[in-house]
Scaffold this active site. Structure first.
Site, PDB file in Angstrom:
ATOM      1  N   ASP A   1      50.131  82.663 -20.097  1.00 48.75           N
ATOM      2  CA  ASP A   1      49.127  83.682 -20.400  1.00 48.75           C
ATOM      3  C   ASP A   1      48.679  83.522 -21.852  1.00 48.75           C
ATOM      4  O   ASP A   1      49.495  83.565 -22.775  1.00 48.75           O
ATOM      5  CB  ASP A   1      49.749  85.061 -20.183  1.00 48.75           C
ATOM      6  CG  ASP A   1      48.746  86.202 -20.268  1.00 48.75           C
ATOM      7  OD1 ASP A   1      47.680  86.016 -20.874  1.00 48.75           O
ATOM      8  OD2 ASP A   1      49.051  87.285 -19.739  1.00 48.75           O
TER       9      ASP A   1
ATOM     10  N   HIS B   1      46.359  84.283 -17.353  1.00 43.59           N
ATOM     11  CA  HIS B   1      46.291  85.745 -17.436  1.00 43.59           C
ATOM     12  C   HIS B   1      45.720  86.388 -16.173  1.00 43.59           C
ATOM     13  O   HIS B   1      46.244  87.399 -15.706  1.00 43.59           O
ATOM     14  CB  HIS B   1      45.425  86.127 -18.639  1.00 43.59           C
ATOM     15  CG  HIS B   1      45.368  87.598 -18.912  1.00 43.59           C
ATOM     16  ND1 HIS B   1      46.426  88.288 -19.482  1.00 43.59           N
ATOM     17  CD2 HIS B   1      44.387  88.521 -18.691  1.00 43.59           C
ATOM     18  CE1 HIS B   1      46.098  89.563 -19.620  1.00 43.59           C
ATOM     19  NE2 HIS B   1      44.872  89.736 -19.140  1.00 43.59           N
TER      20      HIS B   1
ATOM     21  N   SER C   1      46.029  93.454 -16.556  1.00 39.80           N
ATOM     22  CA  SER C   1      45.722  93.462 -17.980  1.00 39.80           C
ATOM     23  C   SER C   1      45.864  94.880 -18.536  1.00 39.80           C
ATOM     24  O   SER C   1      46.928  95.480 -18.415  1.00 39.80           O
ATOM     25  CB  SER C   1      44.334  92.865 -18.216  1.00 39.80           C
ATOM     26  OG  SER C   1      44.146  92.514 -19.566  1.00 39.80           O
TER      27      SER C   1
END
Length: 453
Positions: A368, A402, A276
């Site tokens: 995602d 994600h 991330s």
């Protein structure tokens, strides 16, 4: 509609015998117990003690021919939180169940999924939803998982049938002899995990996103796989800033130089793995720090996000968010996937990856829902190709969200956002996502071993 079969509550509470259970389930169509074994049932999960990223082989023997059963898994974490999962199965004609070959007919997952019980562990109904299954003490004690096979088909919120066999397994994050050292060296904070053995070992820095604090589980597992790994927080820990203000790459450079000089770390270069926000930091580190020779960007962006990044006289502005683009589902979950500014509208934020001399691995989920990490990776690769670079590799997974973690990590459809305090959609489909985690974990290690010697 799938029938949820369980024994009547009174029979269950007062310990009805096998004959009463057979009578209770007779005449329920094809979903009842066709045959019940009169002998002992044996449930085995091998290995019974394993690293948390290793696959399990789960089997049951001694069942009735084509008997309907439910496999359940339960974990009570060292913080006292209960996680559970279940899969509904039918034994074969010989009364045997092999989870790697038999499809789950219902419960928390369907189809053939050898690790489905572990992949779908989620907070029990009495727990706060969207919790992450985690272990506070990673060395010296395992995570215990209790497996049980029950008669009949039941779900997570229904009374299970008669328990037929149980087994407890141990899942470890650390190998024997692994050392964890808390780090307060100059400006840097964190924990370094040293693999067992004499070394020296490939050196690696592990970064996460906007959760903040010290996150160690991946670093510990990577050390168990032979990497001297520094879990490096950059806000929300000890005397670091409590919130993510402007970041300075000198902090990360100090960590790289510390790791390079460590007697258990071999050179000449250091690797970095980031998820991330940690992903774009990993890209910035390999771009501006020549000591970094391998970078794994998981679900990251090719531009600087959340806060400005400074290094010497250079400044990368951050992409902004448009909260007006948040989509709220009927269940109250926030979809943030359209809120991040497109990097093409803020080109100064784009990381000049063409300057990187090391090797880059992009790992993305095609579903995602935090942001479009697949698009970001493709834009980064276009930039690299345009500048004559071929120092990259892409792993792109359909049906994957994600949070691409090691394969020990159960699928989470959403998480509680640190700022909003509300559930935020992560994306992905449980079984596809977890197969992707399993595949990516092996290929990430191959990539790091190749480029870190």
């Amino acid at each position: 509609m799938m029938l949820r079969l369980q024994p009547p509550p009174l029979l269950w509470l007062f310990g009805a015998g096998r004959a009463a259970l057979r009578a209770a389930t007779r005449g329920r169509g094809g979903l009842g117990v066709r045959s019940v074994s009169d002998g002992p049932v044996k449930l085995t999960a091998t290995p019974s003690k394993s690293l948390a990223d290793e696959p399990l082989d789960i089997q049951a023997e001694g069942l009735g021919a084509e008997q309907a059963v439910t496999l359940r898994a339960q974990v009570v974490t060292d913080q006292g939180q209960l996680f559970a999962s279940c899969g509904q199965y039918r034994a074969d004609g010989a009364g045997r169940l092999v989870v790697s070959q038999s499809p789950s007919l219902g419960g928390d997952y369907e189809g053939v999924a050898p690790m489905g019980l572990l992949w779908t562990l989620s907070p029990a109904p009495m727990e706060q939803p969207y919790l992450k299954l985690s272990q506070a003490h990673l060395t010296g004690s395992p995570m215990y998982i209790d497996l049980c096979v029950h008669s009949g088909h039941s779900g997570k919120t229904t009374i299970p049938g008669q328990p037929l066999a149980k087994q407890r397994i141990e899942r470890w994050y650390s190998k024997p002899g692994l050392r964890r050292i808390r780090l307060r060296e100059g400006n840097i904070r964190g924990s370094i995990f040293i693999p067992p053995g004499d070394g020296p070992f490939p050196g690696l820095i592990d970064l996460f996103g906007d959760e903040g604090g010290l996150i160690e589980f991946r670093a510990c597992l990577l050390a168990s796989r032979g990497f001297a790994t520094l879990a490096l927080p950059y806000f929300g820990f000890e005397d670091l800033p409590m919130t993510m203000t402007d970041l300075h790459l000198e902090y990360f450079e100090e960590a790289v130089n510390y790791l390079k000089k460590h007697p258990k770390v071999k050179g000449p270069g250091i690797g970095v793995i980031g998820s991330s926000k940690g992903g774009d930091l990993a890209l910035s580190m390999i771009t501006f720090l020549p000591q970094v020779v391998a970078s794994v960007c998981i679900s990251g962006c090719h531009a600087n996000t959340i806060t400005d990044l400074h290094y010497k006289d250079m400044r990368l502005p951050s992409l902004s968010y448009n909260v007006d683009r948040i989509i709220v589902s009927d269940s109250g979950i926030l979809d943030m996937s359209k809120t991040l500014e497109n990097p093409s509208t803020n080109k100064g934020s784009i990381i000049p990856l063409e300057k990187a001399e090391g090797h880059i691995l992009f790992v993305v989920g095609e579903d995602d829902k935090i942001w479009d990490s697949k698009f970001f990776a493709s834009e980064a690769i276009k930039r690299l190709k345009k500048n004559g670079k071929d120092n990259y590799k892409l792993l792109s997974y359909p049906g994957t969200g994600h949070c691409i973690d090691p394969p020990c990590s159960p699928f989470r459809p959403a998480k509680i956002d640190r700022l909003f305090g509300l559930p935020v959609l992560l994306g992905g489909e449980a079984i596809k996502h977890c197969y992707a985690q399993q595949d990516a974990w092996e290929k990430i290690q191959e990539f790091l071993r190749l480029h870190l010697g």
